[in-house]
Structure formats: C-alpha cells, structure tokens
Design an enzyme around this catalytic site. Structure first.
Site, PDB file in Angstrom:
ATOM      1  N   ASP A  32       0.763  -1.243   0.000  1.00 12.94           N
ATOM      2  CA  ASP A  32       0.000   0.000   0.000  1.00 12.94           C
ATOM      3  C   ASP A  32       0.798   1.299   0.000  1.00 12.94           C
ATOM      4  O   ASP A  32       0.292   2.319  -0.423  1.00 12.94           O
ATOM      5  CB  ASP A  32      -0.903   0.013   1.245  1.00 12.94           C
ATOM      6  CG  ASP A  32      -2.245   0.657   0.945  1.00 12.94           C
ATOM      7  OD1 ASP A  32      -2.572   0.763  -0.244  1.00 12.94           O
ATOM      8  OD2 ASP A  32      -2.939   1.048   1.889  1.00 12.94           O
ATOM      9  N   CYS A  61     -19.575   2.505  -2.842  1.00  6.34           N
ATOM     10  CA  CYS A  61     -19.480   2.032  -4.236  1.00  6.34           C
ATOM     11  C   CYS A  61     -19.071   0.572  -4.305  1.00  6.34           C
ATOM     12  O   CYS A  61     -19.145  -0.039  -5.376  1.00  6.34           O
ATOM     13  CB  CYS A  61     -18.544   2.917  -5.062  1.00  6.34           C
ATOM     14  SG  CYS A  61     -16.887   3.051  -4.407  1.00  6.34           S
TER      15      CYS A  61
HETATM   16  S1  SF4 Z   1     -20.955  -1.569  -9.417  1.00  5.48           S
HETATM   17 FE1  SF4 Z   1     -21.071  -2.295 -11.543  1.00  5.48          FE
HETATM   18  S2  SF4 Z   1     -19.912  -0.777 -12.720  1.00  5.48           S
HETATM   19 FE2  SF4 Z   1     -19.357  -0.497 -10.582  1.00  5.48          FE
HETATM   20  S3  SF4 Z   1     -17.540  -1.717 -10.281  1.00  5.48           S
HETATM   21 FE3  SF4 Z   1     -19.266  -3.013  -9.729  1.00  5.48          FE
HETATM   22  S4  SF4 Z   1     -19.792  -4.113 -11.629  1.00  5.48           S
HETATM   23 FE4  SF4 Z   1     -18.460  -2.404 -12.190  1.00  5.48          FE
HETATM   24  S1  SF4 Z   2     -18.931   5.898  -3.162  1.00  9.53           S
HETATM   25 FE1  SF4 Z   2     -17.921   7.720  -3.963  1.00  9.53          FE
HETATM   26  S2  SF4 Z   2     -17.195   8.748  -2.151  1.00  9.53           S
HETATM   27 FE2  SF4 Z   2     -17.567   6.619  -1.565  1.00  9.53          FE
HETATM   28  S3  SF4 Z   2     -15.592   5.572  -1.860  1.00  9.53           S
HETATM   29 FE3  SF4 Z   2     -16.814   5.322  -3.726  1.00  9.53          FE
HETATM   30  S4  SF4 Z   2     -16.090   7.003  -5.021  1.00  9.53           S
HETATM   31 FE4  SF4 Z   2     -15.464   7.537  -2.959  1.00  9.53          FE
END
Ligand code: SF4
Ligand code: SF4
Length: 369
Positions: A141, A251
C-alpha cells in the site's frame, strides 16, 4: 529449469501457505493505465495527497514507471487477501446515530502488518525456490507504484468502474501486496473487465466522485475527505458524507460482484466490535487517551483524533436526530477550531432538517468569526 506451469503453481501454493487468497504474476513493465496517472495529477484530482507526486531521477512520476524505483525488477508478484467479514446488513443496521468506518479498518491488527508478514514468508519461499541470488522488495500500500494496474495484469482482478480491483469469485474486498523480483517469471493473463453496462457504483456515489467510469476525483471522494484531508471539509461535500466517519464503502457495497463475496477466515482480519458502526456522539467527543488506546494498531490513526472528531461532527449534522442538538451546541465552543466550525455547520444543518430543534434550545452557539 522449471516450466511456466510449475512456477505458477509454486506462486499460488506459496501464497496460500502465507495466508493469501489469490496471487498472480505480472511483467515489470509499463502498461497503458500508467499513462493516465500524469494527467490525473495535472488535473489536481489527487487533492492534497502530494506524496503521490514523488518524482524519479528523470523527472517523471515514480508511479508512472516501475523502472524508476526498481530498474532491476523483471516481475511483479501480486497477492490479494480477502478482508470481507460480514454483509453490510448484518454488520450495522441503518442507524444514523452510528457512524460508518470502512471495512478495511475493522481488523484486529493493522492490515499493513498482516500483509507484510505474509509477503515476507512468500519472499523467503521465492528465494529458496530460485536457488540463486535474486533481488526482491515487498510493498503493502505505501510503495510508489500503482498496485491495481499490476493486479490486473497479474490476473488477480479487473479494475472496476469504481476504480477497485474486482475478482470474479471474491469480489472487491481485497487487500493487495506486491513482491518485486529480479526473476523473470511467466506472466498471467490480464483479468477481463466484467463491469459491462452496470453503473451502480457511479449512481451510488453521494459526492459524485466517480466523475466518469473508471475515473475518480479524489477531492470529492469521502475516503479522501475523511482520511487524507486536513482542516476544513468543503461545505458543499459535507451533506454527501452522510454517516461515513472513516473511509467509504458505498461504491463497493452496491457492486453486484460483492453480493456473494465469501467471508474471510483470517483471524487477524476479523472485525473489532467497537469499530463496527460506532456511536457518533462517542466519536465526536472521544478523549485523546481513548483515541490512542482504542485505535492502537489501526489504520484509523491516520485520520488523527482531530480528523475523526471532525468527521463524526459532520455525521451528527447529517443524522436528522434532534437529540444531538445539545451535543453540537457544546461542540460549537470546542477548543479545536476545526471541531467548533464543523459543529456550527452541523447545528445549522440539524436545525434545518428538524425545525423543532432550535425551539428547545434557547442558547445559540456563537457566530463563526
Ligand atoms: S458496481 Fe457495476 S460498474 Fe461499478 S464496479 Fe461493480 S460491476 Fe463495475
Ligand atoms: S462511493 Fe464515492 S465517495 Fe464513496 S468511496 Fe466510492 S467514489 Fe469515494
């Protein structure tokens, strides 16, 4: 002379014996993804993370070309360790009086130390296997190289639109460690991109930090704001921070490849209960002694007490919980100017969201200078 298959089998076995879930070999070369780094820095998207801008002797960024830090390297062994401990729904009910610490920071022991011990074990096995002098260097890292790029070309996973490495079987809750070696090892095939037409991560990002597929503006990312950013968090981004107090998993939580992600058996990566969805009020008022004792051996120390308190105060403002008003009034006079100014913002936000709140509290906090 070992065959490519024997070498690949050795790397995989040695990685598993050392506690890794995955491992692969990439050539120590420059890949097309490296070319994205200088424009990313030039656009200012690294924010205040100036350590990313370190340059080699030829003036190029160290992260742009591996040859600048290890001209002797011929191969990069990339190892991954699963740190997933439980589904989000089990880990923490959706309770806005509790903060969210990113999963990677829950572990019993700092993951840097856990991975480095495993890498050292693999490194020794590699020296034994080679049967001749060779150079090696391990990174977890903190080295000036783009681990994710090598992880992709080592077949560990693809780089998703959320910019995380995703493995088809294990998902993206993966720590990466690398061993650079002067040995010429047979490379794996790069992992194919399996994001397809999905864009859940982009849609889920509350601060629009994923400005395009595969493109992160770190200045808007909650991970950056809660861990790396010192001082004031830009006001326009505070509401989007929600209850995130250290890092952000949103995400990754929505990524379909994490839906069936297996849970790690590694004892040192099991969650410390105190770190899973901690009480916001406790964090916002944590003492220096408690901060030191509770976060000893944890990556959370990187945010420092001041940063963690600031983040918790922002989350209190986002909580819609009227009973935090008194706490925020008190924090508005905090001796730490950053805590005080964020508390004044949080109080305004709370009172706007809960109009009855101000009526119960006659004493307004002092105005910002
Ligand atoms: S949420 Fe969908 S677009 Fe995003 S990283 Fe995962 S598979 Fe890929
Ligand atoms: S959802 Fe948006 S703010 Fe949260 S880690 Fe992913 S990119 Fe960063």
């Amino acid at each position: 002379m070992k065959t490519s298959a024997e070498i690949a089998a050795f790397v995989s076995d040695a990685a598993h014996r050392a506690g890794f879930d995955l491992a692969g070999i990439a050539p120590a070369t420059q890949f097309p993804e490296h070319a994205c780094f200088p424009p990313w820095i030039a656009a200012g998207r690294a924010g205040e993370m100036h350590y990313l801008e370190a340059r080699g002797e030829d003036g190029r960024f160290k992260r742009e070309a591996l040859a600048q830090i290890a001209p002797w390297a011929r191969s990069v062994i990339v190892c991954a360790m699963n740190y997933h401990t439980s589904p989000a729904s089990d880990a923490a009910p959706d309770d806005s009086s509790r903060g969210w610490i990113s999963r990677y920071a829950w572990s019993q022991r700092d993951y840097h130390d856990v991975l480095m011990d495993s890498l050292r074990q693999m490194e020794s096995a590699l020296h034994e296997f080679a049967g001749k002098p060779l150079e090696t260097r391990c990174y977890v890292d903190t080295g000036p190289l783009l681990e994710r790029v090598f992880a992709r070309y080592a077949g560990v996973g693809w780089i998703g639109k959320n910019t995380c490495i995703i493995n088809q079987q294990l998902g993206s809750w993966l720590f990466l460690g690398v061993i650079l070696t002067s040995l010429e090892l047979p490379p794996a095939l790069p992992a194919p991109d399996r994001c397809g037409s999905c864009r859940r991560c982009i849609d889920a990002c509350p601060t629009n930090a994923l400005v395009a597929p595969y493109e992160l503006d770190a200045r808007r990312c909650i991970s950056y704001l809660t861990i790396e950013k010192r001082g004031e968090v830009p006001e326009e981004l505070r509401a989007g921070m929600g209850r995130q107090v250290f890092g952000c998993d949103l995400c990754q939580d929505v990524c379909p490849w994490n839906g069936q992600a297996p849970v790690t058996a590694a004892p040192e990566l099991q969650a410390r209960p105190k770190l899973v969805a901690p009480e916001l009020e406790w964090l916002a008022t944590i003492t220096e002694d408690d901060f030191r004792d509770i976060f000893r051996g944890s990556p959370i120390k990187r945010a420092k007490r001041s940063g963690l308190r600031r983040n918790a105060i922002v989350a209190l403002g986002n909580s819609n919980q009227v009973h935090f008003e008194n706490c925020l009034v008190a924090l508005s006079n905090d001796p730490d100017p950053s805590a005080a100014s964020h508390a004044r913002w949080a109080l305004r936000r709370l009172r706007t969201a809960c109009p009855g709140a101000a009526a119960k509290q006659p004493a307004d906090p002092p105005e910002e200078p």
